[in-house]
Design a protein around this motif. Structure first.
Motif, mmCIF file in Angstrom:
data_model
loop_
_atom_site.group_PDB
_atom_site.id
_atom_site.type_symbol
_atom_site.label_atom_id
_atom_site.label_comp_id
_atom_site.label_asym_id
_atom_site.label_seq_id
_atom_site.Cartn_x
_atom_site.Cartn_y
_atom_site.Cartn_z
ATOM 1 N N PRO A 176 -1.765 -10.791 -13.770
ATOM 2 C CA PRO A 176 -0.610 -10.510 -12.511
ATOM 3 C C PRO A 176 0.184 -8.817 -12.907
ATOM 4 O O PRO A 176 0.749 -8.807 -14.325
ATOM 5 C CB PRO A 176 -0.603 -10.978 -11.502
ATOM 6 N N THR A 177 0.233 -8.131 -13.148
ATOM 7 C CA THR A 177 0.775 -7.250 -12.655
ATOM 8 C C THR A 177 1.508 -5.898 -11.446
ATOM 9 O O THR A 177 1.148 -6.478 -10.473
ATOM 10 C CB THR A 177 0.072 -5.954 -13.425
ATOM 11 N N ILE A 178 2.478 -5.686 -11.268
ATOM 12 C CA ILE A 178 2.614 -4.853 -10.337
ATOM 13 C C ILE A 178 3.417 -2.582 -11.028
ATOM 14 O O ILE A 178 3.332 -2.699 -12.124
ATOM 15 C CB ILE A 178 4.269 -4.997 -10.256
ATOM 16 N N SER A 179 2.831 -2.798 -10.179
ATOM 17 C CA SER A 179 3.865 -0.665 -10.654
ATOM 18 C C SER A 179 4.601 -0.516 -9.356
ATOM 19 O O SER A 179 4.181 -0.986 -8.408
ATOM 20 C CB SER A 179 2.360 -0.160 -10.577
ATOM 21 N N LEU A 180 5.539 0.762 -9.687
ATOM 22 C CA LEU A 180 6.364 1.440 -9.055
ATOM 23 C C LEU A 180 5.922 2.401 -8.705
ATOM 24 O O LEU A 180 5.937 3.164 -10.062
ATOM 25 C CB LEU A 180 7.067 1.272 -9.703
ATOM 26 N N SER A 181 5.767 3.585 -7.704
ATOM 27 C CA SER A 181 6.033 4.763 -7.667
ATOM 28 C C SER A 181 7.028 5.914 -6.370
ATOM 29 O O SER A 181 7.309 3.993 -5.919
ATOM 30 C CB SER A 181 4.195 5.027 -7.315
ATOM 31 N N LEU A 182 7.161 6.509 -6.342
ATOM 32 C CA LEU A 182 7.863 7.219 -5.806
ATOM 33 C C LEU A 182 7.215 8.044 -5.037
ATOM 34 O O LEU A 182 6.534 8.899 -5.221
ATOM 35 C CB LEU A 182 9.017 8.280 -6.379
ATOM 36 N N ARG A 183 7.091 7.521 -3.765
ATOM 37 C CA ARG A 183 6.385 8.297 -2.568
ATOM 38 C C ARG A 183 6.910 9.160 -2.335
ATOM 39 O O ARG A 183 7.811 9.134 -1.182
ATOM 40 C CB ARG A 183 5.790 7.361 -1.324
ATOM 41 N N CYS A 184 6.479 10.291 -2.453
ATOM 42 C CA CYS A 184 6.853 12.180 -1.846
ATOM 43 C C CYS A 184 6.460 12.067 0.035
ATOM 44 O O CYS A 184 6.068 12.939 0.368
ATOM 45 C CB CYS A 184 6.898 13.181 -2.061
ATOM 46 N N ASN A 185 8.049 10.959 0.998
ATOM 47 C CA ASN A 185 6.629 11.212 1.908
ATOM 48 C C ASN A 185 8.047 12.098 3.065
ATOM 49 O O ASN A 185 7.734 12.283 4.345
ATOM 50 C CB ASN A 185 6.411 9.830 2.756
ATOM 51 N N GLY A 186 8.579 12.476 2.683
ATOM 52 C CA GLY A 186 9.506 12.802 3.298
ATOM 53 C C GLY A 186 10.417 11.849 4.778
ATOM 54 O O GLY A 186 11.302 12.956 5.331
ATOM 55 N N ALA A 188 8.059 3.064 -3.939
ATOM 56 C CA ALA A 188 6.503 1.964 -3.397
ATOM 57 C C ALA A 188 6.283 1.015 -4.600
ATOM 58 O O ALA A 188 5.777 1.053 -5.827
ATOM 59 C CB ALA A 188 5.660 2.609 -2.738
ATOM 60 N N VAL A 189 5.808 -0.276 -3.771
ATOM 61 C CA VAL A 189 5.198 -1.517 -5.281
ATOM 62 C C VAL A 189 3.826 -1.926 -4.650
ATOM 63 O O VAL A 189 3.506 -1.888 -3.792
ATOM 64 C CB VAL A 189 5.884 -2.321 -5.708
ATOM 65 N N ALA A 190 3.562 -1.595 -5.883
ATOM 66 C CA ALA A 190 1.681 -2.181 -5.695
ATOM 67 C C ALA A 190 1.485 -3.248 -6.681
ATOM 68 O O ALA A 190 1.756 -3.229 -7.524
ATOM 69 C CB ALA A 190 1.035 -1.074 -5.880
ATOM 70 N N GLU A 191 0.619 -4.221 -6.297
ATOM 71 C CA GLU A 191 0.818 -5.359 -6.637
ATOM 72 C C GLU A 191 -0.622 -5.657 -7.151
ATOM 73 O O GLU A 191 -1.547 -5.263 -6.052
ATOM 74 C CB GLU A 191 1.076 -6.973 -6.308
ATOM 75 N N THR A 192 -1.069 -6.204 -8.347
ATOM 76 C CA THR A 192 -2.356 -6.501 -8.975
ATOM 77 C C THR A 192 -2.490 -8.119 -9.079
ATOM 78 O O THR A 192 -2.006 -7.741 -9.854
ATOM 79 C CB THR A 192 -3.051 -5.272 -10.295
ATOM 80 N N PRO A 193 -3.402 -8.549 -8.657
ATOM 81 C CA PRO A 193 -3.381 -10.006 -8.477
ATOM 82 C C PRO A 193 -4.344 -10.144 -10.055
ATOM 83 O O PRO A 193 -4.750 -9.586 -10.434
ATOM 84 C CB PRO A 193 -4.248 -10.524 -7.491
ATOM 85 N N PRO A 194 -3.634 -11.703 -10.567
ATOM 86 C CA PRO A 194 -4.726 -12.132 -12.358
ATOM 87 C C PRO A 194 -6.285 -11.839 -11.082
ATOM 88 O O PRO A 194 -6.548 -12.246 -10.276
ATOM 89 C CB PRO A 194 -3.982 -12.925 -12.035
#
Length: 471
Positions: free
Chosen positions: A97-107, A84-90
């Motif tokens: 602005p930044t983005i972050s990446l995470s692994l959602r363990c949703n099966g 999943a990618v999350a965007e943070t606007p300026p």
């Protein structure tokens, strides 16, 4: 029909728990570390084994493999999740602005592909000097970058493909390199093969000899989680690879040949007075032999710099990182010399360059300093940074247990990789089919350079015929 490979079916396989508590009750999130994120712009890790034909064959064997794969996924349940990618606007205050990446363990599951290649034999793959291009069709998720799994609709971070051959079977996996490394890949593969070998589809619980993975991500103090990356959107951090045409060969080095190269390298360094500072390893000796031969095959100008990129694992170096850690634990090392120096310096000197590069990159104190600084100026592993006339790069390890992956009807007779990361100068090293300290190396080069390499008598004198496949 792709190159003689026909897809029979595709399905999404969800984790199937056998033990209470094996799966979390609620969705969890794993934030990616700098060592994960630097690999996420590359292709998936793609490896597979050639196996004899299972007795009976057919749909029953495939369904049994699906069932055991689901159970292996329960042990490695984050790999059934989605990026999943999350965007943070300026912000009005001027924050970028930044983005972050995470692994959602949703099966949501991993993809499972069943294919047939009735015109391809075990010998076509396992006994061939050149790797036939049809092998690439034995792998799922070809052409996908790690970041592609975070784009809607989100694709799996893991997929498996079982391809029935004329007289055998090829079992392969593709794993997102931003989520885990080669150690985790073979840890999962070994778990899957043991489950398939040791139990029927509906048998009772059975303790595995393969230990479970450790999920807690290793974040050095001072690193935020999730890591904000200085990009407005995911596409801004990705450079799609453009591969130059290559051919691949698969070479075997017997235990005796490996020992001879190691003795020669260490003897040369002892004569040069360097024995007190470094002992050349078996792998460094084999890689140095190949590096020098590839320089000859490429006909590099003596003044041209040649670089050899290496992967240095941290599991044995950092006490907080357990052996079963499920993530990326590899830092890069680079050995450098001009082509003239490399060819004039001898095997021992070339191996010593590799040895010193590994020692420098594997220094734990420097790694602890590097990791907190990475998010400010992130650098990603890309094909463009590696595709250069004088560059070689190696992946894999002779320590990975490849030939112990018996799914229940015989040990593998070969191992091969998919199309991912196949750049000019890429080497992949495996344990040898004969065991006992032998090694096997897959080499990708421009076709004319590869032809010169396999015609090089000095180089090929250390290469041995592969053991018989006994299929």
């Amino acid at each position: 029909m792709e190159g003689g490979v026909h897809i029979v079916s595709r399905r999404m396989v969800r984790p199937a728990a056998e033990h209470a508590g094996e799966l979390p009750e609620h969705e969890t999130v794993h934030h990616l570390t700098p060592l994960d994120l630097r690999m996420i712009t590359g292709d998936y890790v793609q490896k597979g084994v050639v196996l004899p034909k299972p007795p009976g064959g057919g749909e029953h064997v495939v369904e049994h493999l699906v069932s055991s794969f689901a159970r292996a996924l329960a042990r490695f349940y984050p790999l059934a999740g989605r990026l999943a990618v999350a965007e943070t606007p300026p912000s009005p205050g001027g924050a970028r602005p930044t983005i972050s990446l995470s692994l959602r363990c949703n099966g949501e599951g991993a993809e499972f592909v069943h294919a047939v290649a009735p015109g391809v034999t075990v010998a076509d793959i396992a006994d061939s000097l050149y790797v036939p291009r049809v092998v690439w069709s034995f792998f799922p998720l070809n052409g996908m970058l790690g970041t592609d799994a975070a784009v809607e609709p989100r694709r799996p971070v893991l997929a498996a493909q079982v391809t029935e051959l004329a007289d055998g079977m090829f079992i392969a996996m593709s794993l997102n390199h931003g989520v885990a490394d080669g150690f985790t890949f073979w840890h999962l593969f070994r778990t899957w093969s043991e489950i398939n070998r040791r139990r029927g589809a509906d048998s009772a619980d059975l303790e595995l000899s393969t230990p479970p993975p450790v999920f807690d991500r290793w974040f050095v103090d001072g690193i935020p989680a999730p890591i904000p990356l200085p990009f407005a959107k995911l596409e801004d951090m990705v450079r799609r690879p453009v591969y130059t045409p290559v051919e691949e060969c698969f070479l075997h080095f017997s235990a005796e040949s490996v020992r001879t190269l190691k003795e020669k390298a260490n003897a040369e360094m002892a004569a040069a007075g360097a024995a007190a500072t470094a002992t050349i390893s078996s792998l460094q000796s084999v890689v140095a032999h190949i590096w020098r031969a590839v320089c000859r095959a490429r006909r590099l100008a003596p003044e041209l710099e040649t670089r050899h990129g290496l992967s240095v694992g941290l599991r044995a170096r950092v006490k907080e990182v357990p052996q079963e850690y499920m993530g990326n634990t590899v830092v890069g090392a680079v050995a450098r010399a001009t082509a003239g120096e490399l060819l004039g310096g001898g095997l021992g000197w070339a191996a010593w360059l590799l040895n010193r590069a590994v020692a420098s990159a594997g220094d734990v104190a420097s790694v602890r300093r590097m990791l907190p600084a990475w998010p400010e100026t992130p650098r990603f592993v890309t094909v463009a940074s590696l595709q250069n006339a004088g560059v070689m790069v190696i992946s894999g390890s002779p320590r990975f247990d490849v030939f112990g992956n018996d799914f229940g009807w015989g040990r593998p007779v070969g191992v091969r990789s998919g199309a991912g990361n196949k750049l000019d100068g890429k080497m992949t090293v495996y344990e040898g089919r004969g065991g006992g300290g032998s090694m096997a190396v897959e080499i990708c080069l421009a076709p004319e350079a590869l032809a010169r390499l396999v015609a090089d008598e000095e180089f090929m004198s250390a290469v041995t015929a592969p053991p018989p496949t006994h299929h």
